[in-house]
Design an enzyme around this catalytic site. Structure first.
Site, PDB file in Angstrom:
ATOM      1  N   SER A   1       0.897  -1.126   0.099  1.00  0.00           N
ATOM      2  CA  SER A   1       0.134   0.035  -0.110  1.00  0.00           C
ATOM      3  C   SER A   1       0.870   1.144  -0.158  1.00  0.00           C
ATOM      4  O   SER A   1       1.917   1.212   0.816  1.00  0.00           O
ATOM      5  CB  SER A   1      -0.785   0.216   1.265  1.00  0.00           C
ATOM      6  OG  SER A   1      -1.609  -1.199   1.159  1.00  0.00           O
ATOM      7  N   GLU A   2       0.611   2.039  -0.846  1.00  0.00           N
ATOM      8  CA  GLU A   2       1.619   3.382  -1.107  1.00  0.00           C
ATOM      9  C   GLU A   2       1.677   4.235   0.144  1.00  0.00           C
ATOM     10  O   GLU A   2       2.736   4.597   0.371  1.00  0.00           O
ATOM     11  CB  GLU A   2       0.746   4.285  -2.109  1.00  0.00           C
ATOM     12  CG  GLU A   2      -0.376   4.983  -1.739  1.00  0.00           C
ATOM     13  CD  GLU A   2      -1.049   5.609  -2.874  1.00  0.00           C
ATOM     14  OE1 GLU A   2      -0.925   5.101  -4.257  1.00  0.00           O
ATOM     15  OE2 GLU A   2      -1.716   6.479  -2.774  1.00  0.00           O
ATOM     16  N   ASN A   3       0.725   4.154   1.234  1.00  0.00           N
ATOM     17  CA  ASN A   3       0.864   4.746   2.469  1.00  0.00           C
ATOM     18  C   ASN A   3       1.665   4.281   3.423  1.00  0.00           C
ATOM     19  O   ASN A   3       1.895   4.842   4.277  1.00  0.00           O
ATOM     20  CB  ASN A   3      -0.465   4.997   2.969  1.00  0.00           C
ATOM     21  CG  ASN A   3      -1.219   3.652   3.330  1.00  0.00           C
ATOM     22  OD1 ASN A   3      -1.262   2.951   2.453  1.00  0.00           O
ATOM     23  ND2 ASN A   3      -1.762   3.910   4.570  1.00  0.00           N
TER      24      ASN A   3
END
Lengths: 221, 211, 211, 221
Positions: B47-49
């Site tokens: 997940s990019e976060n």
């Protein structure tokens, strides 16, 4: 050396009208809600806000927009469900917007913090967001030249901190907080647990050299 | 004709993801792919976060407000997960370390161009997020979308009319009606959804479909 | 004339470093500065190999082979220290986060140019290490060196003859004979070592010294 | 997913004649002595070695040079006390040398790992090491354009690892190891403690996505 402050108000006191302010966080994680509220109480206006999302609902970045403190937003994702205050201000022409791809946003902030003059990224090549920018093709891959993005201030949220300014984070609350500490001239953090004793040097995610002040704020959103 | 449901498209995509892959699922419908991984395969989600090894939704009451995915949904961390900050997260994407990304789209062109971040409506502030970083760095970009838009207009086109996310980046498109590869000479049919016929699919596709 | 010893030069430099400074000490003689910090001041030392808060040499028998400084000497970690990898370490240097660096030098020119990484001997492979990163990023560069080289030739010059490390980067030079600031118009005397006279210093300096 | 291997030999098996190989470490800390010895036993020649120091004494990188396996060294600091094997090979014209400022070396490796096409750094501007390179001046500061520096392989040393390839390090043994994992196509690590169970996700310094294999090697130099 003791970078601890007694209040959120003291932490945001140096921020001035017209300052550029990075705000950590992504979604509900790692947003310095306490410092944002203190910044609103402090009264600074015409701020340039550098952050990933333009806020949703009535709190955080959305509240800064609602209270009309923001002249410009630099972000990757202004449009979230419930981002009514950003949309209202944007449609009324009351706030300027610079949309930056998320990885380029992080990397531009890092470049500022790392003393680099710019970098070539493939992100956005050939798209609307590269219009007007220098580009080049290397070994068949197109790149866009991106400039460093510094800020006067950063307001951050961390899980643990010590008096030297060392920070560690919880889960996905890390996100933009470490790079914003690096990329701003003056970074301040609200910290869930703030101790006089030192963090273990192996566990430090953001070394205190990147942090100018910090304050305990135990509330987790 | 029985177009595939979102769950069926997600399962079809999951079947194409090899064991041991590092995968990024775009926000919205692509997140459903994780629920359909075939028995015996381990797929690791980025997940990019700032998490790799993203696990399923936690039981009610056990949510951690600071443990979320890029869609801002509560998630868990699988064994072997790691947390990291944004520059590292996007180095994984841009640097070619993630094997596969599954993204939604407004439009896909026969040359592999992808449009999934902005429409032509200028009153609507465009939100790019991490999409442009994903498409330049991840070697295999899979698109999950309806074959046509809400008005029935084709989304598979000779050239995109909406602003591009990336140029020539899409590998394969999974719609309710068909699975199509993007080849040097355009779209090539991989399979039709059960009961769909090629002429019917061609009628709602604004580009040639090779067979 | 009683030229300062290395220890005396180190003490003189330490007196100029404010409380709460982040400081990088170059390899070799500059490391001695840490032993001379005046009572009541906290100075935090950065070592390019990945520690900030570098502490003194450990007692014999308590060395950790993987806890060293840039000079590859065994060190300790002071309370408040942090470990990090090389990109972060050099971001601290290049990005202006470190306040002061103390470096050795082959030559310093009156325009602030520094030569401290390569001589003109081409059989001798040049070793630059982190010196070039330090001088571009750290706002205050202090040089600690002998006033002349082993052959008695001046090291303070109108222009360096050795390959440069950085252009116009030196703030102040501390030698066995004098302390000199680098100003817009060249070297300016800050102080002479006890018993040294200005004419004697000028005789071994190949640039003007303003007073 | 299980990236654990049974032997150092298995870890270096994919390295070929002519490969480029990054080697972690700085001074005595974080050097993968076990993997280097296995690489010598394996026999690959004409290697391009990317590392900070060109070795000293008779072990590690110095041993690779002594055994004549190295065609080129890319490093920041070839000349250390006791670096006799590098000096011998260099003076005899048997090894090529590219000297790169240390921060630029780390950043070029990172650019390769992060998919960037290059960056502007002030480091080296106006010096011998910028000769022949593109430069530009921005707001009065000179910058040198530096290219990404990728490698086919990286051999690394870590303190702890798990079967997913996640790594953490000890003290100043971290140094170049994390960025080399990122910048190489195939990274393998010797790990002092290797467990079947996972590391705590908060403690991971190098996420396993950057690591292709790892092997337990408990010897600390």
């Amino acid at each position: 050396m003791d970078k601890r402050l007694d209040s959120l108000a003291a932490a945001v006191a140096p921020i001035k009208d017209g300052s550029s302010v990075m705000i950590g966080g992504f979604g509900s994680a790692g947003i310095p809600f306490g410092l944002i509220d203190a910044l609103i109480a402090q009264g600074a206006r015409d701020l340039t806000i550098i952050t990933n999302n333009a806020g949703a609902g009535e709190t955080g970045v959305a509240r800064l927009l609602k209270e009309n403190r923001v002249a410009k937003v630099v972000c990757s994702y202004p449009r979230s469900p419930g981002s009514i205050w950003f949309e209202r201000r944007f449609e009324a022409g009351q706030v300027a917007l610079e949309v930056v791809p998320q990885g380029t946003l992080a990397e531009r902030i890092r470049a500022a913090g790392a003393g680099l003059g710019g970098f070539l990224t493939p992100t956005g090549y050939g798209t609307l967001l590269a219009e007007g920018k220098e580009t080049r093709v290397i070994d068949g891959v197109g790149y866009v030249m991106e400039a460093p993005l510094p800020a006067d201030f950063a307001i951050l949220r961390a899980e643990r901190g010590d008096r030297w300014g060392n920070l560690s984070f919880h889960a996905t609350a890390r996100n933009f907080n470490p790079v914003m500490a690096m990329g701003s001239k003056h970074a301040t953090a609200e910290v869930r647990h703030l101790s006089a004793g030192p963090l273990d040097p192996e566990d430090v995610v953001t070394p205190g050299i990147f942090v100018q002040s910090l304050v305990e704020y135990a509330v987790r959103p | 004709m029985t177009p595939r449901t979102d769950a069926q498209i997600a399962a079809r995509i999951a079947a194409d993801i090899p064991d041991g892959s590092y995968v990024n699922l775009g926000i919205g419908k692509p997140t459903h792919v994780a629920s359909h991984v075939p028995e015996g395969r381990e797929v690791i989600y980025h997940s990019e976060n700032g998490i790799i090894g993203t696990g399923p939704t936690p039981p009610e009451g056990e949510e951690d407000v600071e443990l979320i995915d890029a869609s801002k949904r509560y998630v868990t961390a699988n064994p072997g997960a790691a947390f990291f900050e944004h520059c590292d997260s996007f180095a994984m994407m841009r640097g070619g370390h993630i094997d596969i990304a599954v993204l939604g789209a407004y439009q896909v062109a026969e040359n592999g161009d992808l449009a999934n971040w902005a429409t032509l409506d200028e009153t609507f502030p465009p939100a790019v997020g991490g999409a442009m970083d994903l498409v330049v760095g991840v070697p295999t970009i899979l698109v999950m979308m309806k074959h046509t838009d809400r008005a029935g207009a084709p989304k598979l086109l000779e050239r995109c009319t909406y602003p591009l996310t990336g140029l020539g980046v899409v590998s394969r498109v999974y719609t309710d009606l068909a699975v199509l590869d993007v080849m040097a000479d355009g779209f090539r049919l991989v399979e039709l959804s059960p009961g769909c016929d090629l002429d019917g699919v061609r009628a709602v596709t604004a580009a040639r479909i090779h067979t």
